[in-house]
Design a protein around this motif. Structure first.
Motif, PDB file in Angstrom:
ATOM      1  N   GLN A 152       0.799  -1.218   0.000  1.00  0.00           N
ATOM      2  CA  GLN A 152       0.000   0.000   0.000  1.00  0.00           C
ATOM      3  C   GLN A 152       0.835   1.273   0.000  1.00  0.00           C
ATOM      4  OE1 GLN A 152      -2.610  -0.370   3.379  1.00  0.00           O
ATOM      5  NE2 GLN A 152      -3.352  -2.390   2.757  1.00  0.00           N
ATOM      6  N   ALA A 153       2.107   1.151   0.333  1.00  0.00           N
ATOM      7  CA  ALA A 153       2.954   2.348   0.412  1.00  0.00           C
ATOM      8  C   ALA A 153       3.184   2.950  -0.966  1.00  0.00           C
ATOM      9  CB  ALA A 153       4.295   2.001   1.057  1.00  0.00           C
ATOM     10  N   SER A 154       3.203   4.275  -1.010  1.00  0.00           N
ATOM     11  CA  SER A 154       3.487   4.980  -2.256  1.00  0.00           C
ATOM     12  C   SER A 154       4.978   4.819  -2.591  1.00  0.00           C
ATOM     13  CB  SER A 154       3.144   6.456  -2.089  1.00  0.00           C
ATOM     14  OG  SER A 154       3.243   7.148  -3.309  1.00  0.00           O
ATOM     15  N   PRO A 155       5.333   4.779  -3.878  1.00  0.00           N
ATOM     16  CA  PRO A 155       6.750   4.624  -4.248  1.00  0.00           C
ATOM     17  C   PRO A 155       7.667   5.663  -3.622  1.00  0.00           C
ATOM     18  CG  PRO A 155       5.355   4.323  -6.164  1.00  0.00           C
ATOM     19  CD  PRO A 155       4.458   4.781  -5.056  1.00  0.00           C
ATOM     20  N   GLY A 156       7.182   6.887  -3.470  1.00  0.00           N
ATOM     21  CA  GLY A 156       8.009   7.926  -2.870  1.00  0.00           C
ATOM     22  C   GLY A 156       8.340   7.642  -1.417  1.00  0.00           C
ATOM     23  N   ILE A 157       7.399   7.045  -0.682  1.00  0.00           N
ATOM     24  CA  ILE A 157       7.653   6.685   0.720  1.00  0.00           C
ATOM     25  C   ILE A 157       8.673   5.560   0.794  1.00  0.00           C
ATOM     26  CG2 ILE A 157       6.617   5.692   2.789  1.00  0.00           C
ATOM     27  CD1 ILE A 157       5.935   8.605   2.389  1.00  0.00           C
ATOM     28  N   LEU A 158       8.548   4.581  -0.089  1.00  0.00           N
ATOM     29  CA  LEU A 158       9.526   3.490  -0.115  1.00  0.00           C
ATOM     30  C   LEU A 158      10.909   4.012  -0.490  1.00  0.00           C
ATOM     31  CD1 LEU A 158       7.451   0.643  -1.845  1.00  0.00           C
ATOM     32  CD2 LEU A 158       8.016   0.882   0.597  1.00  0.00           C
ATOM     33  N   PHE A 159      10.955   4.980  -1.409  1.00  0.00           N
ATOM     34  CA  PHE A 159      12.243   5.546  -1.792  1.00  0.00           C
ATOM     35  C   PHE A 159      12.849   6.334  -0.630  1.00  0.00           C
ATOM     36  CE2 PHE A 159      15.143   8.534  -3.811  1.00  0.00           C
ATOM     37  CZ  PHE A 159      15.812   7.719  -4.699  1.00  0.00           C
ATOM     38  N   TRP A 160      12.011   7.080   0.095  1.00  0.00           N
ATOM     39  CA  TRP A 160      12.510   7.816   1.253  1.00  0.00           C
ATOM     40  C   TRP A 160      13.051   6.845   2.291  1.00  0.00           C
ATOM     41  CZ3 TRP A 160      14.749  11.592   3.334  1.00  0.00           C
ATOM     42  CH2 TRP A 160      14.712  11.797   4.706  1.00  0.00           C
ATOM     43  N   ARG A 161      12.378   5.730   2.462  1.00  0.00           N
ATOM     44  CA  ARG A 161      12.840   4.709   3.406  1.00  0.00           C
ATOM     45  C   ARG A 161      14.224   4.205   3.019  1.00  0.00           C
ATOM     46  NH1 ARG A 161      11.991  -0.946   3.480  1.00  0.00           N
ATOM     47  NH2 ARG A 161      11.936  -1.849   5.579  1.00  0.00           N
ATOM     48  N   GLN A 162      14.455   4.000   1.736  1.00  0.00           N
ATOM     49  CA  GLN A 162      15.773   3.577   1.264  1.00  0.00           C
ATOM     50  C   GLN A 162      16.809   4.681   1.439  1.00  0.00           C
ATOM     51  OE1 GLN A 162      14.684   0.196   1.107  1.00  0.00           O
ATOM     52  NE2 GLN A 162      16.500   0.239  -0.205  1.00  0.00           N
ATOM     53  N   LEU A 163      16.354   5.916   1.242  1.00  0.00           N
ATOM     54  CA  LEU A 163      17.290   7.043   1.280  1.00  0.00           C
ATOM     55  C   LEU A 163      17.791   7.321   2.701  1.00  0.00           C
ATOM     56  CD1 LEU A 163      18.463   8.903  -0.877  1.00  0.00           C
ATOM     57  CD2 LEU A 163      16.627  10.538  -0.398  1.00  0.00           C
ATOM     58  N   THR A 164      16.978   7.011   3.719  1.00  0.00           N
ATOM     59  CA  THR A 164      17.426   7.257   5.093  1.00  0.00           C
ATOM     60  C   THR A 164      18.681   6.449   5.420  1.00  0.00           C
ATOM     61  OG1 THR A 164      15.895   5.563   5.921  1.00  0.00           O
ATOM     62  CG2 THR A 164      15.121   7.844   5.929  1.00  0.00           C
ATOM     63  N   GLN A 165      18.729   5.207   4.967  1.00  0.00           N
ATOM     64  CA  GLN A 165      19.907   4.396   5.247  1.00  0.00           C
ATOM     65  C   GLN A 165      21.102   4.868   4.417  1.00  0.00           C
ATOM     66  OE1 GLN A 165      19.145   0.307   4.071  1.00  0.00           O
ATOM     67  NE2 GLN A 165      18.091   0.976   2.221  1.00  0.00           N
ATOM     68  N   TRP A 166      20.840   5.423   3.255  1.00  0.00           N
ATOM     69  CA  TRP A 166      21.935   5.944   2.427  1.00  0.00           C
ATOM     70  C   TRP A 166      22.567   7.162   3.094  1.00  0.00           C
ATOM     71  CZ3 TRP A 166      22.911  10.332  -0.759  1.00  0.00           C
ATOM     72  CH2 TRP A 166      23.954  10.158  -1.682  1.00  0.00           C
TER      73      TRP A 166
END
Length: 285
Positions: A152-166
Motif C-alpha cells: 500500500q505504500a506509495s513509491p516515494g515513501i519506499l524511496f525515502w525509506r531507502q534514502l534514510t539508510q543511504w
C-alpha cells in the motif's frame, strides 16, 4: 601672512578630516555561535532535500504521497535554513561540544525523518514512524513495515525509506563538513565523533577535502551498483533502491521479500559483491 590671516577650512573639508580621523565601525555579527544548532540546520537542509527528491520519484512513479513528501521536505528545509542563517561555528570546538552537536543532530534528524511516514498515513503512530526512521539512519535493518505496508505504500515513501539508510551509511555530518571548509581541525573531530573507524581516516590535508572524497567514492559506488543491478533486468526503481542499501549496508529493500522477490542469481551476486565493497574502508578505494 600671519596665522590670524589664514582662511579657515570649509565645512566640507572639516567633515572629510573627521572621517579620516574616526576609526571605521565594523558591525557585529548577530549570529549565535553554536556548532550544535548550525550542524542541525545543515543536516535538516540535506534531509529536506532528500524528501524533495523522494517527492519527485513519487510523481514519476505516479504515487499518491508527493504532496506529503513535499510538505515534509519544505518544512525541514525551512527550519534548517533558519538555524543555519542564525548561527555560526566557533573556531575552537571542545570535545564535549563536538559530541553534543553530533548527538543532537542525529536525534532531531531522526524525528524529521519520521514526518513523511506520518504525513502520508503509512505509519499511524509516532513510535512506529520514529522507529522506522531511526532504523534507517542508523543502518540497523530492523523494520515495522508489514507486507501490507509494502503493497500500500506509495513509491516515494519506499524511496525515502531507502534514502534514510543511504544518508546514515556515510553520515550527514560528514556531508556537512564537506561544505564547511572553515571548520579546520574541528571538522575532523566532528567526523570522528560521528563515524569512528575507517571512515575517519584523513585522505587529504584539508578536512573538507577528505569529506568530499569520501562522499565522491560513496556516490560513484552507488551509481555503479545501480547500473549493475539494472543490467540484471530489474527495474530502475528497485535498482536504485537496492543500490542505496548496498553502499550503506543498511539492509532495507524496496520489496517485502527483500532480494528473494527477484529470484535471480545475478541480482544476488551483485548484492553480495556490493555489500562486501560497501563494508570495506573507503580510504582504501
Amino acid at each position: 601672512m600671519s596665522n590670524g590671516d589664514r582662511p579657515r577650512p570649509g565645512l566640507a573639508e572639516r567633515a572629510r578630516a573627521r572621517r579620516r580621523v574616526q576609526p571605521e565601525v565594523i558591525p557585529r555579527s548577530r549570529k549565535v555561535g553554536s556548532v550544535t544548532f548550525h550542524m542541525v540546520g545543515l543536516s535538516l537542509l540535506f534531509v529536506g532535500g532528500g524528501m524533495l527528491v523522494s517527492a519527485l520519484v513519487d510523481v514519476i512513479e505516479r504515487g499518491h504521497a508527493a504532496v506529503d513528501l513535499l510538505a515534509s521536505g519544505l518544512l525541514a528545509m525551512a527550519l534548517g535554513e533558519t538555524l543555519r542563517r542564525s548561527t555560526s561555528v566557533p573556531r575552537d570546538l571542545p570535545p564535549r561540544a563536538v559530541f553534543v552537536a553530533v548527538t543532537v543532530s542525529w536525534v532531531l534528524v531522526s524525528f524529521a525523518g519520521a514526518v513523511p511516514y506520518l504525513f502520508a498515513g503509512r505509519l499511524s503512530t509516532v513510535p512506529a514512524a520514529l522507529f522506522e526512521s531511526i532504523s534507517g539512519f542508523t543502518c540497523s535493518g530492523s523494520s515495522v513495515f508489514t507486507a501490507a505496508d509494502f503493497e500500500q505504500a506509495s513509491p516515494g515513501i519506499l524511496f525515502w525509506r531507502q534514502l534514510t539508510q543511504w544518508f546514515g551509511g556515510m553520515g550527514i555530518i560528514v556531508l556537512a563538513v564537506a561544505v564547511l571548509p572553515f571548520l579546520g581541525v574541528g571538522g575532523l573531530e566532528l567526523i570522528k565523533a560521528e563515524a569512528p573507524g575507517p571512515t575517519s581516516d584523513r585522505l587529504a590535508p584539508r578536512v573538507s577535502e577528505t569529506a568530499k572524497r569520501l562522499w565522491l567514492v560513496y556516490l560513484v559506488f552507488t551509481a555503479a551498483s545501480a547500473l549493475a543491478l539494472l543490467a540484471t533486468g530489474i527495474g530502475w526503481f528497485d535498482s536504485v533502491g537496492l543500490s542505496l542499501a548496498l553502499v550503506s549496508t543498511g539492509g532495507f529493500a524496496p520489496e517485502a521479500a527483500s532480494i528473494g522477490a527477484y529470484d535471480s542469481v545475478a541480482v544476488e551476486l551483485v548484492v553480495i559483491i556490493g555489500m562486501v565493497i560497501g563494508g570495506s574502508s573507503f580510504a582504501l578505494l
